[in-house]
Enzyme design. Structure first.
Site, PDB file in Angstrom:
ATOM      1  CG  ASP A 188      -2.085  -0.680   1.199  1.00  0.00           C
ATOM      2  OD1 ASP A 188      -2.362  -1.131   0.089  1.00  0.00           O
ATOM      3  OD2 ASP A 188      -2.814  -0.786   2.187  1.00  0.00           O
ATOM      4  CB  THR A 225      -2.113   5.851   2.547  1.00  0.00           C
ATOM      5  OG1 THR A 225      -2.390   6.376   1.276  1.00  0.00           O
ATOM      6  CG2 THR A 225      -2.389   6.888   3.608  1.00  0.00           C
ATOM      7  CG  ASP A 282      -4.510   0.196   5.465  1.00  0.00           C
ATOM      8  OD1 ASP A 282      -5.207  -0.172   4.496  1.00  0.00           O
ATOM      9  OD2 ASP A 282      -3.977   1.319   5.516  1.00  0.00           O
TER      10      ASP A 282
END
Length: 1199
Positions: free
Chosen positions: A454, A456, A776
């Site tokens: 990912d 972020t 996440d």
């Protein structure tokens, strides 16, 4: 929105009465009954019984504006009366259960059987006198041998106990660690409430009935409640009702808010009425809890359930064991081989075991035949009845020699070595911020060839900051000083940002001295508030002046508007509206812009094009997200605007400023990525952000290098390239893309899953790819599950993501992944080192025992000696070699891959080379030792003669050679310096020393049980000298180039494609991803529970009939999202979809989203404070697709 401020009396005073036993004016049962009603019924009930919401508040003795007093006695009293906000988790496995599981190991079972037989035979006393016809039996020694006979069996059993206890203890401590982490995660989950007029964040578990909770978009409600005040509030109740349409919550129509539902739009305040087991979620959990025990028996689910699935235990639709280590062997159903190492080891152990079995069988047969031919043929003795017991005893002795050969051949140190090595690594990895949930993930990580990360929070810091601004016609590369700006512009900026950001977003002082200030609430809004602090202005003063209740109207951010606006009513009857949002969207609605002197001037379309080229595009190319701030005045004299007509209201704006917000790259990431690339691991970035931002960040991280041939594609383009005309995904098409793909932007979670699956299933490279994935959000579940190793974020990750993952990064940091790679490779090397050592011992011992037994009718190494060599050396050696610490050098080689054999050619060369030396030494001593040392020969001694010095020397030299060979085994890649770094591993040094001391004790004082007799100093020195010879011989072996030894075979390969049974190949159809199953399981459960509550038989029937049909077709569940369609989000825009510059991260929760083309996604809030559940909505491609009205459709949408 006008607030219904109804006077309520006596609330403040009543707060103090609570302590004087003043009881609440409403009971738990009444509240539960109230929460089970829906919309109009609930309104009616509140009206009839309590008057209105404020009546409920006064009966709960709380103030709608000031909240509870926060007095500990009051809170405690409420917890006594109404319960606590926790749902008790499932009981962990007891230590005994874990011991029982460890006992199921195949090698251990073989050993147990051998030990029990050996024990039984040692206590067997044959009757019958000493008949001289029965052959020469030395009677005197018989008794002693009988007494010492049990040692063998006992020793084997002790070793089994050791292995079992270590394994069970590891599993137990791992489970304990995970539960510890789980409770830590739960403590970190916070929610915003009002107590004593202060807005504070408290852990979800501390909420009590009567709390006033502030809710905003992206929240997962932790308790049931009744709405007090709301702005444009829309809730997704699909998880409870299965209805996909968002439910609008107002005081007039439907004020009830239920736990477990998601706030999709708007904000508001509610009074908490039911928590924990009394809330709607809790009630369903308790209904399910009853059936817990039967399910336990039905299914052995090896995974520690996260609190998410605490009570959600249910027989899965298609069971698939997710075991750790040894548990693997128990599953009889086809399932994909999860751990590469476990697979290779099991295979190797079985091969060695078979070889050992053959050798031991041959040994026994030869001994028996020799005895029979010698006794009845050559000596021509008759078989007498009274001699039978004595003959039996001969046969038993032969059997024990056979078992000894088998025991030596079966490397029971292997399971122990693996367990120790993994457990040691897991413990150390905890210090490197890796919490390993499944032991084998640690070693799989060492084989990783690709990481899909990912952006972020993993590669970036997840701390949005404003770094550039366009104010008064000037593009500031740094934030300007407040003095350089006109006063009126500054005022507009300050009040616009303060009022037009959710009041739940704020910046708090740092928790630790010298730390960074804490961002609470929406990250992008916090960045804007941070801008005000940089300009030395305080947003809180403005908010105190204009409290949230006085806001006239709030148009909250949603995915269609891509902007947020707040209207204030001035004293003179005029209105002022502030707006903020994605720059290209808000700029289209601006018709004026503020000039240098702070005056508004007409803003033409040509000016807008110019501004986009001059300001917005340069910002976006540097990876910034651009946000436009604007305002509009409605003069007092004109007629009241039509507030519901948004298009009219949100037009004719005046642009105040454009700001560029960036999420800075974590400082340690570029170096970590460089290490990965050097280690032969490809890092790919999969993000929901737009392609310019993604490309900019990828260049900063070092994922993209200038001048390289790589691909950066958006999700839409990726989907177009991998699908054929019918819209089906084709593996050949994925194979054309993935080797060059480095950045996948604007991607939906389904794209992530497709990419991971495509890389794993690909056969382009000679090695099958091993893929690690970070995630996440809830929507990352399927990809995490599909990956070989799933990393979930410990801080920002949602419960669903953690549940689907194998390793949790407790600091959310990419560089921790590199540490995991290092440890994984180290585990692999440790196992190989141990194998190299162990197999040398085994080869030599088996050949010596076999030849010795055949030539001299007695094994030169006695059973107990063999066990000492085998067991103690194995167990100790596994400890010594398995705890070597990793070095940076591990990252300099390419990954081994799935099919690389455990025993390479180099290792095979070492094993055979050293075996040759050891066999030459042992046989020389065995057949010429008596003349060399001038002692009595120990060969052809009577059946039970006393131990001889000759055989003791053989045994002692053998052990010495193993000790020094252990040092050789430290290097497996043909390095010359075997002593390098030896003192970094104190365990190794102490074990070698310890073994040496015990060996002295055994030889000098072991006596009869160990078949040893004392040796002189000279004999000892010779033994040690011959032992040290292995070190010199090792240098010789290393000098032989492996490439010349073509005849050497490798061993311990992984399972090849053609060996995998058909069923495993179609695992796509067989196996449902765990996370997907959890979600499904969740749906079924909600339905079971609700069925009892609401008897929605219609829905359940439809569910049964259609959903299962859909399960058979793999494409019908290409992803989780087929279960979560939200039709109202499929908005067809009239404008063509060009990838706009300033789109937000879909992983992020910015209040500036635009239609990300594949799935229009609702807002997501993903910080640790909110519960961060993401729902990405995707038009349903499912074969089970159904019309929005149908009951099945309502099921699909429930999460």
């Amino acid at each position: 929105m006008a607030n219904n401020s109804v006077a309520y009396s006596g609330v403040k005073n009543s707060i103090n009465e609570v302590n004087h036993g003043g009881d609440f004016g409403i009971t738990l049962a009444e509240l539960r009954a109230l929460m089970e009603l829906r919309s109009t019924d609930a309104l009616q009930k509140i009206k009839d019984c309590y008057g209105d919401v404020y009546g409920v508040c006064s009966r709960l003795k709380t103030s709608p504006h000031e909240g509870l007093s926060g007095n500990p006695a009051d809170i405690e009293r409420r917890q006594e009366v109404f319960g606590k906000n926790i749902i008790p988790p499932k009981k962990p496995k007891t230590f005994l259960q874990l011991v029982w599981e460890a006992l199921q190991d195949v090698t251990l079972i073989i050993l147990e059987v051998a030990a029990i037989i050996s024990l039984g035979l040692s206590f067997y006393r044959p009757p019958g006198g000493e008949n001289e016809l029965c052959g020469e039996v030395s009677g005197a020694a018989e008794e002693e041998e009988g007494e010492a006979g049990w040692i063998e069996g006992g020793a084997i059993l002790v070793s089994v106990v050791c292995v079992v206890l270590v394994t069970a203890f590891n599993d137990w401590s791992k489970e304990k660690q995970f539960r510890g982490l789980q409770s830590r995660i739960e403590q970190e989950q916070k929610f915003t409430v009002v107590r004593g007029s202060q807005v504070i964040q408290i852990p979800v578990a501390d909420m009590v009935v009567g709390d006033i909770a502030q809710i905003k978009y992206g929240d997962l409600l932790p308790a049931d409640g009744v709405l007090i005040q709301g702005n444009d509030l829309k809730i997704d109740e699909s998880s409870l009702t299965g209805e996909s349409d968002l439910v609008k919550k107002t005081l007039e129509k439907d004020p009830l808010l239920l736990s477990g539902t998601h706030v999709m739009e708007g904000s508001g305040r509610m009074v908490v009425t039911a928590i924990g087991v009394n809330s709607q979620t809790g009630i369903i959990f308790t209904l399910l809890g009853a059936g817990d025990n039967e399910e336990e028996k039905e299914k052995k689910d090896k995974k520690t359930k996260a609190q998410d699935g605490a009570a959600m235990e249910m027989q899965p639709l298609k069971s698939e064991e997710g075991g750790d280590g040894e548990d693997k062997k128990k599953s009889n159903m086809p399932k994909k081989e999860k751990s590469v190492l476990q697979g290779k080891l099991t295979k190797l152990a079985v091969q060695i075991g078979k070889a050992g079995l053959v050798m031991s069988a041959i040994t026994v047969i030869i001994l028996v035949l020799y005895f029979v031919i010698n006794t009845f043929w050559i000596q021509k003795r008759p078989w007498l009845a009274e001699c039978t017991p004595i003959y039996v005893q001969y046969f038993v002795k032969f059997f024990i020699i056979g078992v000894t050969v088998l025991v030596v051949a079966v490397p029971e140190g292997l399971p122990l070595a693996v367990t120790i090595s993994l457990a040691y690594s897991v413990k150390k990895m905890m210090k490197d911020n890796n919490l390993v949930r499944h032991l084998d993930a640690c070693e799989t990580m060492g084989n990783a060839t690709a990481i899909c990360s990912d952006k972020t929070g993993t590669l970036t810091m997840n701390r949005m900051t404003v770094v550039q601004a366009f104010l008064n016609e000037k593009h500031y590369r740094k934030i300007p000083d407040a003095e350089s700006l006109p006063e009126n512009v500054l005022d507009l900026l300050v009040s616009g940002i303060s009022v037009n950001c959710a009041y739940t977003s704020k910046i708090l002082p740092p928790e630790k001295e010298g730390g960074l200030p804490r961002h609470v609430g929406n990250k992008t809004e916090c960045a804007l508030l941070g801008l005000l602090l940089d300009l030395k202005r305080d947003y809180q003063d403005v908010r105190n002046e204009i409290p949230e209740e006085t806001l006239f109207k709030v148009y909250t951010f949603n995915s269609n508007r891509k902007s947020m606006s707040t209207v204030l009513k001035n004293n003179d009857g005029s209105y002022r509206m502030f707006s903020k949002g994605a720059s290209e969207i808000v700029l289209k609605k601006c018709y004026k812009v503020l000039r240098v002197n702070g005056e508004a001037q007409i803003f033409r379309p040509s000016d807008r094009e110019d501004l986009i080229k001059r300001v917005i595009e340069p910002m976006a190319s540097e990876g910034l997200r651009t946000i436009c701030l604007a305002y509009r005045d409605f003069p007092a004299g004109e007629e009241e605007p039509e507030w519901e007509n948004e298009n009219e209201i949100l037009s004719r704006l005046t642009c105040i400023a454009i700001v560029g917000i960036e999420d800075p790259v974590r400082p340690e990431v570029p170096d970590a990525i460089r290490k990965c690339q050097r280690a032969g691991i490809t890092v790919r970035m999969v993000t929901g952000d737009n392609i310019n931002t993604a490309r900019a960040i990828a260049s900063k991280c070092g994922i993209l290098h200038p001048g390289e041939d790589f691909l950066c594609v958006e999700g839409k383009e990726f989907n177009r390239r991998i699908r054929n005309e019918k819209g089906e995904i084709e593996q050949e098409r994925i194979d054309k893309i993935w080797p060059k793909l480095r950045v996948l932007a604007r991607s939906s979670p389904t794209d992530k899953h497709t990419l991971v699956k495509g890389i794993i299933d690909s056969t382009v490279c000679e090695q099958r790819q091993v893929v690690a994935v970070t995630g996440d959000g809830t929507n990352d579940g399927p990809a995490l599950k599909k990956a070989d190793v799933g990393f979930a974020m410990g801080i920002a990750g949602t419960d669903v993501a953690k549940e689907a993952s194998d390793i949790i990064l407790t600091d959310d940091n990419f560089s921790s992944i590199v540490k995991a790679v290092m440890w994984g490779r180290n585990v692999y090397d440790s196992i190989s080192k141990f194998l190299q050592f162990q197999l040398t011992v085994n080869v030599v011992a088996v050949i010596v025992a076999f030849t010795g037994a055949c030539i001299t009718q007695d094994s030169p190494l006695k059973a107990v000696q063999m066990l000492w060599v085998n067991l103690i050396m194995d167990t100790f050696a596994s400890l010594a070699l398995a705890t070597e610490p990793p070095t940076e050098a591990l990252l300099l080689r390419k990954p081994y891959g799935r099919n690389k054999p455990l025993i390479s050619r180099t290792m095979m060369k070492n094993i055979l080379g050293h075996a040759v030396y050891q066999l030459v030494v042992v046989f020389t001593l065995l057949f010429a030792g008596e003349s060399l040392f001038d002692i009595d020969s120990g060969r052809n001694a009577p059946l039970h003669a006393a131990p001889s010095q000759h055989y003791t020397i053989v045994f002692n030299t053998f052990v010495m050679m193993q000790l020094f060979n252990e040092i050789n085994a430290r290097k497996i890649h043909g390095e010359r310096n075997v002593f390098e770094g030896i003192f970094n591993n104190m365990i190794f040094c102490s074990i070698v020393l310890g073994t040496f001391i015990i060996q002295i004790i055994i030889v000098q004082f072991g006596g009869k049980p160990f078949s040893c007799t004392e040796l002189t100093i000279d004999q000892w020195l010779w033994s040690i000298f011959l032992g040290m010879g292995t070190l010199l011989w090792g240098q010789l072996v290393t000098s032989i180039p492996t490439s010349r030894l073509k005849f050497l075979k490798e061993a311990g390969h992984g399972t090849h494609k053609d060996e995998i049974p058909e069923e495993e190949f179609n695992e796509d159809e067989e196996e449902i991803d765990h996370a997907e199953r959890e979600l499904r399981r969740g749906q079924i459960l909600w339905f079971r529970g609700l069925n009892r509550i609401q008897t929605q038989i219609r829905v359940v029937n439809a569910f049964r009939s259609s959903l299962y049909e859909g399960l058979e077709k793999p494409e019908s569940r290409s992803s989780i999202h087929n279960f979560m369609t939200h039709p109202e989000f499929r908005i067809e825009d009239s404008e063509p979809h060009i990838p706009l510059i300033d789109d937000t991260d879909a992983e992020d929760d910015a209040p500036t989203k635009r239609h990300s083309t594949p799935p229009p996604s609702p807002n997501k809030n993903n910080n640790a404070v909110d519960s961060g559940i993401h729902l990405t909505i995707e038009p349903n491609k499912s074969a089970t697709s159904s019309s929005p009205g149908s009951p099945l459709h309502s099921l699909e949408t429930s999460l």
